[in-house]
Structure formats: structure tokens, C-alpha cells
Design a protein around this motif. Sequence first.
Motif, PDB file in Angstrom:
ATOM      1  N   TYR A  13       0.836  -1.214   0.000  1.00  0.00           N
ATOM      2  CA  TYR A  13       0.000   0.000   0.000  1.00  0.00           C
ATOM      3  C   TYR A  13       0.864   1.255   0.000  1.00  0.00           C
ATOM      4  N   ASP A  14       1.928   1.238   0.808  1.00  0.00           N
ATOM      5  CA  ASP A  14       2.832   2.381   0.863  1.00  0.00           C
ATOM      6  C   ASP A  14       3.469   2.632  -0.513  1.00  0.00           C
ATOM      7  N   ASN A  15       3.807   1.558  -1.215  1.00  0.00           N
ATOM      8  CA  ASN A  15       4.368   1.671  -2.561  1.00  0.00           C
ATOM      9  C   ASN A  15       3.337   2.268  -3.525  1.00  0.00           C
ATOM     10  N   PHE A  16       2.095   1.839  -3.398  1.00  0.00           N
ATOM     11  CA  PHE A  16       0.995   2.342  -4.221  1.00  0.00           C
ATOM     12  C   PHE A  16       0.839   3.856  -4.002  1.00  0.00           C
ATOM     13  N   VAL A  17       0.804   4.275  -2.756  1.00  0.00           N
ATOM     14  CA  VAL A  17       0.622   5.693  -2.436  1.00  0.00           C
ATOM     15  C   VAL A  17       1.782   6.519  -3.000  1.00  0.00           C
ATOM     16  N   GLU A  18       3.003   6.014  -2.890  1.00  0.00           N
ATOM     17  CA  GLU A  18       4.158   6.737  -3.422  1.00  0.00           C
ATOM     18  C   GLU A  18       4.051   6.911  -4.935  1.00  0.00           C
ATOM     19  N   LYS A  19       3.605   5.866  -5.610  1.00  0.00           N
ATOM     20  CA  LYS A  19       3.473   5.948  -7.062  1.00  0.00           C
ATOM     21  C   LYS A  19       2.388   6.953  -7.461  1.00  0.00           C
ATOM     22  N   VAL A  20       1.291   6.983  -6.710  1.00  0.00           N
ATOM     23  CA  VAL A  20       0.237   7.955  -7.003  1.00  0.00           C
ATOM     24  C   VAL A  20       0.758   9.378  -6.809  1.00  0.00           C
ATOM     25  N   ALA A  21       1.474   9.595  -5.716  1.00  0.00           N
ATOM     26  CA  ALA A  21       2.025  10.927  -5.460  1.00  0.00           C
ATOM     27  C   ALA A  21       2.971  11.352  -6.578  1.00  0.00           C
ATOM     28  N   GLU A  22       3.808  10.428  -7.031  1.00  0.00           N
ATOM     29  CA  GLU A  22       4.746  10.732  -8.112  1.00  0.00           C
ATOM     30  C   GLU A  22       4.012  10.975  -9.423  1.00  0.00           C
ATOM     31  N   GLY A  23       3.095  10.066  -9.767  1.00  0.00           N
ATOM     32  CA  GLY A  23       2.404  10.176 -11.047  1.00  0.00           C
ATOM     33  C   GLY A  23       1.479  11.363 -11.150  1.00  0.00           C
ATOM     34  N   ARG A  24       0.838  11.727 -10.044  1.00  0.00           N
ATOM     35  CA  ARG A  24      -0.153  12.803 -10.076  1.00  0.00           C
ATOM     36  C   ARG A  24       0.418  14.134  -9.614  1.00  0.00           C
ATOM     37  N   GLY A  25       1.662  14.150  -9.171  1.00  0.00           N
ATOM     38  CA  GLY A  25       2.243  15.399  -8.710  1.00  0.00           C
ATOM     39  C   GLY A  25       1.602  15.901  -7.437  1.00  0.00           C
ATOM     40  N   LEU A  26       1.209  14.987  -6.551  1.00  0.00           N
ATOM     41  CA  LEU A  26       0.568  15.335  -5.281  1.00  0.00           C
ATOM     42  C   LEU A  26       1.509  15.029  -4.120  1.00  0.00           C
ATOM     43  N   SER A  27       1.233  15.644  -3.002  1.00  0.00           N
ATOM     44  CA  SER A  27       1.989  15.300  -1.796  1.00  0.00           C
ATOM     45  C   SER A  27       1.457  13.984  -1.242  1.00  0.00           C
ATOM     46  N   ARG A  28       2.288  13.309  -0.475  1.00  0.00           N
ATOM     47  CA  ARG A  28       1.850  12.043   0.117  1.00  0.00           C
ATOM     48  C   ARG A  28       0.656  12.269   1.034  1.00  0.00           C
ATOM     49  N   LYS A  29       0.648  13.408   1.729  1.00  0.00           N
ATOM     50  CA  LYS A  29      -0.451  13.725   2.629  1.00  0.00           C
ATOM     51  C   LYS A  29      -1.768  13.830   1.871  1.00  0.00           C
ATOM     52  N   ASP A  30      -1.744  14.490   0.706  1.00  0.00           N
ATOM     53  CA  ASP A  30      -2.963  14.637  -0.090  1.00  0.00           C
ATOM     54  C   ASP A  30      -3.439  13.289  -0.626  1.00  0.00           C
ATOM     55  N   VAL A  31      -2.486  12.437  -1.007  1.00  0.00           N
ATOM     56  CA  VAL A  31      -2.861  11.109  -1.499  1.00  0.00           C
ATOM     57  C   VAL A  31      -3.489  10.290  -0.380  1.00  0.00           C
ATOM     58  N   GLU A  32      -2.914  10.360   0.812  1.00  0.00           N
ATOM     59  CA  GLU A  32      -3.454   9.612   1.955  1.00  0.00           C
ATOM     60  C   GLU A  32      -4.898  10.024   2.242  1.00  0.00           C
ATOM     61  N   LYS A  33      -5.190  11.302   2.075  1.00  0.00           N
ATOM     62  CA  LYS A  33      -6.567  11.760   2.308  1.00  0.00           C
ATOM     63  C   LYS A  33      -7.540  11.125   1.325  1.00  0.00           C
ATOM     64  N   ALA A  34      -7.059  10.886   0.099  1.00  0.00           N
ATOM     65  CA  ALA A  34      -7.935  10.323  -0.927  1.00  0.00           C
ATOM     66  C   ALA A  34      -7.836   8.808  -1.015  1.00  0.00           C
ATOM     67  N   ALA A  35      -6.944   8.218  -0.242  1.00  0.00           N
ATOM     68  CA  ALA A  35      -6.669   6.793  -0.372  1.00  0.00           C
ATOM     69  C   ALA A  35      -7.479   5.977   0.631  1.00  0.00           C
ATOM     70  N   GLN A  36      -6.805   5.053   1.312  1.00  0.00           N
ATOM     71  CA  GLN A  36      -7.461   4.138   2.259  1.00  0.00           C
ATOM     72  C   GLN A  36      -8.514   3.260   1.573  1.00  0.00           C
ATOM     73  N   GLY A  37      -8.345   3.087   0.231  1.00  0.00           N
ATOM     74  CA  GLY A  37      -9.262   2.213  -0.494  1.00  0.00           C
ATOM     75  C   GLY A  37     -10.583   2.839  -0.869  1.00  0.00           C
ATOM     76  N   ARG A  38     -10.736   4.159  -0.703  1.00  0.00           N
ATOM     77  CA  ARG A  38     -12.032   4.785  -0.968  1.00  0.00           C
ATOM     78  C   ARG A  38     -12.319   4.886  -2.461  1.00  0.00           C
ATOM     79  N   LEU A  39     -13.578   4.589  -2.820  1.00  0.00           N
ATOM     80  CA  LEU A  39     -14.072   4.711  -4.191  1.00  0.00           C
ATOM     81  C   LEU A  39     -14.648   6.102  -4.428  1.00  0.00           C
ATOM     82  N   TYR A  40     -14.491   6.584  -5.673  1.00  0.00           N
ATOM     83  CA  TYR A  40     -15.028   7.890  -6.042  1.00  0.00           C
ATOM     84  C   TYR A  40     -15.727   7.815  -7.390  1.00  0.00           C
ATOM     85  N   GLY A  41     -16.785   8.611  -7.538  1.00  0.00           N
ATOM     86  CA  GLY A  41     -17.309   8.896  -8.858  1.00  0.00           C
ATOM     87  C   GLY A  41     -16.382   9.879  -9.541  1.00  0.00           C
ATOM     88  N   GLY A  42     -16.578  10.077 -10.845  1.00  0.00           N
ATOM     89  CA  GLY A  42     -15.667  10.907 -11.607  1.00  0.00           C
ATOM     90  C   GLY A  42     -15.523  12.324 -11.089  1.00  0.00           C
TER      91      GLY A  42
END
Length: 833
Positions: free
Chosen positions: A706-735
Motif C-alpha cells: 500500500y505504501d508503494n501504491f501511495v508513493e506511485k500515485v504521489a509521483e504520477g499525479r504530482g501530489l503530496s503524500r499527505k494529499d494522497v493519503e486523504k484520498a486513499a485508504q481504499g475509498r471509491l469515487y465517482g468521476g
Amino acid sequence: MLPAEPALGFLRCFGYTLFMRLPVKRITPVICALLFLSAASAGADEFHFLTQAELNRLWGPGPGIRSSAVSAFGNPAYSGIHGPHYLESEWIYALSEGSYSPKYLGGFMNSGSLALGLLYSFLPDDRGQLDLSAGFGFGNRAFSFGFANRSVYSSYESGRDRFFSGYQTGVIARPGRFLSLGVSAGGTYDGAIIDAGGELGIRPLGTSLITLSGAYFRTIRDDAFRNAWSLGLTVNPVPGLIMYGTYHDDRSFSLGLSFIINDMGISGGVLTSGDFSSSNTIIAGLSSVRNTGREFFAGDNGRAYVEISLHGSLDETSSYLREQPSLLDLLRVISKAAGDSEVGGLLLHFDQFSAGREAIWELRSALADFKARGKHIIAITDDAGFDLYYLLSAADRIVLDPQGSIMIPGYAIGRSYFRNTLDKLGIGVRELRYLDYKSSAETYTRSSLSDADREQYGAYLDSVYAIAKNAIMEGRRWTSAEFEDRIGEFLYSARRAKERGLIDSIGRYEDADTIIREFEGRSVMRMDFGKRYHYYDAPDTRWGEPPHIAVIYASGQTDMDRGMEARTIAALIETLSNRPNILAIVLRVNSPGGSALAADHIAEAVRQAKEKIPVVVSMGAVAGSGGYWLSLYGSSILASPYTLTGSIGVIGTWFYDNGLGELLGFNVDALQQGAHADLLTGFILPRRDLTEEEEGRYRSYILDLYDNFVEKVAEGRGLSRKDVEKAAQGRLYGGEDAVRTGLVDRIGGLWDAVQMARNLAGIDDRELIIDEYPRARLVESFGERLFSVLLPRIEALSQTAPLGAALEELRFRLSQNGEVMPLMPLDIIGVHE
């Protein structure tokens, strides 16, 4: 004399095709040629071989330079530089000054890779000769090769016709928009005559405005040879006007002028001596050059309707043998019709139509753009549920069959649960879950929605319901109270639907002409999509292969060699990104996840390809967990409001024997070396649950992944790890929520992604070729077609039934027992019906 019957038959067929523009045009040339050959009789053994130098003097710039159906007569490779949806025809007539008798009379046709030419030459001493050339070419607009056979019919009294008198081969290379090179060679099969030549064209400005040309030819006849050369200039100052002049080595000139209006052209030219003292040859021509994807002349600007019939389920990808167009086909034709000044409306016919809600949103968005151009939409349907009615509401007029019905209960979303079933079967399950919203295993550990699912699915349901509600209210001009009132009644007959304003009229597809006439106040022309109107653009006049955009479909669970076949998709992305004519890639993702290894293979391929060309990700119905993982390095990510995405997290599920063996009457006994060697022993399922120590190892591994997944999202999307964690934890989103969290760049569909890729690649408004991958496979398409014909009910169950989806997920989970995966629930009810 000219063999009258076969020649007349061919010319009649040719003229009928040219002027009537019937749908049978593709086979007409072949049929005419066969009739001609079968009917030909009298002829002679001797003939006049028409050389390339002679053709060059008559028609000026040749096939390597000039776009003309006659060009394929000189170099058969010319027919290969046009796509399969291209048709051009040309009549030519030439006579000598002071003579009323023609010197040459011919008809020529080029359709895709097939070219036919018919030229009658009036030779000295009252002789006549008919040349029939039948050839083919293959390639693209950057390079093409061709071969043609020439049959000769002469007016000599003795001998026989030469069905295989001569041949012509050639290549045309146009590596870019500045240069064109044509080389051809031909002669008689007995080797008595050899004719070869080459043409070079240069466009200093890279457009058809100015073309400089030169040609050199050598003809060898009975060991004697003759050389010829020419220099030319072609000018295309405005669309539809072409002027050319060619100077030949014998000091003669070829001068010509062509006008093209709509799809028809008229041309005139003269071959004269340098001092204009000798007898001149005057050439006149009538031509038709058009894209066969648009075969109509509507007249009365904007009053033609394009008809689109939709039957059965809508697929994203194209398939052989399947009559239903794909989603991209529909989006492309709607976009083309929106920009076509001769199209005033769409006639949509729905018959047992079904599609995913994301696809319906894309179609409705395309229809809204079409209407924004001031054009009209008439929709005729047999029945409609809430999803289809949402699509129908974009129409200016909705027509329902007299025996049809409309059912609009709204949206619902939920999941199916197998906890009690597994208990009865003696199957134990442990949920290896350490993230708040990563609930994909709850299907087997719960019997109702958890608070986390109620929160994330509730937010999704509210979002998509609001989108549908607002769109229907706007389309039907209802207030919120009127909408809820009609939802409350939910089931309507045709008569009741008319009374309540859900439809505008009652009728059937057979009444379409009357319906359109009543709406428009006059009769209009109808063109069937797929027969008389396509999405193909008219070929560009610029040399070289047009730019390509590759659309790659990544669908199914992420697996290396099954499901999505990630190994193949990753290799395909790498290959296409290195092709010089592919300027951008659109990756269409429809995946709930699966293997992290497979997802990362594709993600890395996207990251590397993005360094060379734009890679735009278009999310379909589902692109979450592993489906999001493989998308995160895209140059830009687009999702529809109906897309389920996010679910950044990983989870594992451990199924074990908790009484199943006893129930079935079997047992397993084993010896082991290693403290955990018995972990996977058992029949069907492991025979025991995990120990606390073993679960601890799983927990450590899952959180590390999971930590590896979050790091890749932060790198790919240009977000901070903190921002990714807020959107992560397995949560689903509509578009729309995914856009707000930064996981997605913008709302958009597949066609929007293509246009974005086009802009990022710097492709202007010239012709664009869209290639779809993986390519449709004939065997698979035949199997799909056979299955849909023989087992339609089973096909429907496999696509929409909640039980079928839940059983499929259970089968997959058992096959991946104990695997840690970035995976969403596969059994969400009410999302994909």
C-alpha cells in the motif's frame, strides 16, 4: 474497329457508377470488367504500346505528383496511397486540332486498392485499340506498391486478343509533405518492350499550393531505346482550382486547368508545340473524387438527417461480423455530423438497446454538443428504462412505439453477500483488510452494507442521480417537482407517457419519414450510418501519411496473461510509442484491478511512453484500485461522472476449510518440513485458518505494498503524500469527486480523450487516422457472434445478473486465494446494468 458490345457495356457500367453513386459501387468495376472480358471477341496480334512518356505528354504531371484516377493507369501504386473508403472516377476525351474525331477516349476508376482503366486510342490508318488495365496497390500514403495487367483489343482482322499483353509495376514514396517520388516499370510479357520511368515532386511550402515536378522515362523496343524527360509546375491557389504546366524534351507543352465543386470536377488541357505552330491536342475531363463515407448531396444546406440504428448491447471495441457499431464509431460519426454543413439532424432508432451508464453518458454528451450546433435530434424507441430515457431526453422529439413502455424508477446501488452461504457450506474466510474503505472482501464476511460502503456508495449514488435528474429536467423542461412526480409513477404505457409529457408522439420506425416531415415542415433526405454515411474524413491533399492516434483498450482484471493480458498491453504501448506515425496514445481503461504486478507493468510502459509522446488515459465504467494504478502516469486522466475510480489500496482474502471436508466426507493428512509448510495443504481449500503470526506477516506485506501504491500515485499525479493519503485508504469515487481530490484531471469521455491527445501532440485540423488496439480477431469475433445468436439469454445473464457477477467474483477469489491485490469489488449492483 472497337469491339462494340463489351466496350459499351463497360462504359455504361462506369457511367452508372459515376453519376448515380449507388451503394454497389465497390463491386461494379469488377463486375463490369468480367462482363467485358467474357464478351470480347475479335482482335489482332499487333498493338501499339502506350508508354509513360506519351501519358506524361497528354496529362502533364504523372501519378507520383498528380491526384487523378488516370494516374493509376501509369503507376498502379497510386491506388494504394488512398484508404479503403476512397473512390475517384474520371472520364477523359482528347482530340487533335481541326479534327472532330477523338484521339483518345477513356474512363478510369480508383477505389481503395483496386484500379481499373479503359482507354481507346484512335491510331493512324483507321486503326483503333482498346487498352484495359486492371491493377491493385497496397500500402499507405507514405509508401505504396502496385501491379497491373494490361489487356489489348485491336481492330486488326487477324490474330487474337491479348488478354495478357503487358504489365505495369510501380512504387510511390511520400516520406513527408515536401517530397514525392514515383518509380514505375512495365512492358510486354514477351520482353519485346520495356518501359520505365521516375517522377520527382517537391512542395517547397509543404502544401499543394505549389508543386515542382520532374520526370525521366526510357523505352526500350527491339534493342533500341528512347529517352524522354519533362519539367512541370502545378499550382493550387484556392481549394477546387488546380493549374499545371509541363515542358517536355521535344519542346512541347502540356497545359491544364481543373475545377472541383463539391465532389465533381471538370478539367481541360492542351498539348502544344513550343512555338504553337503545330497541331494541338485538346484534352477534356470529367471527374468525381470523394470519400465513400459521405455519399450524398443533400442540397438545401443542413437539411439531411443521418440515421443511426442501435440494436442490442453496445460494445466499446470493434469486432468482425458484428453489425452493432462500437462506442468510438458512434462518437466519431456524431462528431463528424455535427461539423457537416449538409447535416441538419440525427434520426436515432433504438431496439432492445443496452449499454453501460458511462457509455450512455458519453453518447448523451456527444448529442448535447450536436444540438449546440443548432441541429435537431429525433429518437424512436420500442421501450425505455431509466438509463435509456436519460439518453433519449437529449432529443428534440421522442417517439415511442404504440405497444412500448417506459419504466423510470431511478437508480439503486448495492452489493450481494455470501457470508451465510459460506457458513452453510463450511467455508471459512478471513478478511486481510487494514484500510478503512477497502471493502472488496465484505461480500464474504458480511451480510449487509458496512458504514464505509454506505458512505462511499451513497456519495456516488447521489452524484450520478443528480446528473441524470438535471439532464432530464433540462431536456424535457421539467421542474424538480415534476421530475420527482414522474419518477413516482415510474411505469408508463405509450398513451400515458404521451399524456404525462415523457414523449412527444406515438409511432414506429416505419413512420420515420412522416415524423421528420412533421417536425421539419418539409421532406428531408435520410442517410444510413454504416451504408451511406461514415465517420471517415475526406483524404488530405498533403503528401505523406497522415498522423495517427492509437486507442488501446485495457479491459478486464489486471493479470499478466489472462483478463487484461497486461504483458501484451505493455508491449503494445512500448511498440506504438516508437512508431514514427503514432503521435499520441489514448489508453481506455475498464478494470477493477487484480494483480499489482500486472498493473505496474502497464503503468511503467505508460510512464516510459509518455516521455516520447502524449499518453492520455480515458477511464470507462470502472478504473479503480489496480485499474487506477495502471493509469496514474498518464499525461492526463479523464473520467466520466459515472466512472468508479480511486480505491487506492490493497487487500487479501483467505478462504479455508471450516467444515467443508466433513460435509463432503473427505480429509487430508500430510507431513511437513517448515513451520508454515502446511499452509496451502488441503482439498479444494487450505485445511486451516491463518495463525496470528501468519496474519501479521500478511499485514506487514499489505501495508508495504500500500505504501508503494501511495508513493506511485504521489509521483504520477504530482501530489503530496499527505494529499494522497486523504484520498486513499481504499475509498471509491465517482468521476466528479475524483477530479476534486486530484486523482483525475477532468471530466470527459473517450472522444474527449482523443481530442486532448490530438491537442497535446500538436496535430492541427488535418486528417487524422485513429487506430484501435488490440486488433479485432476474426476467430474471436466469430465465436462472439455465434454465442450471441445461439445463446442470447445466457449472454444477457452474464452481463447484467447480480448473481452471475457475484459467482464470477467468487470463482476469481478462490483462484487467487491468499493473493494480496489492488482490487475493487466485482459485484456492485446497479452500476453497470
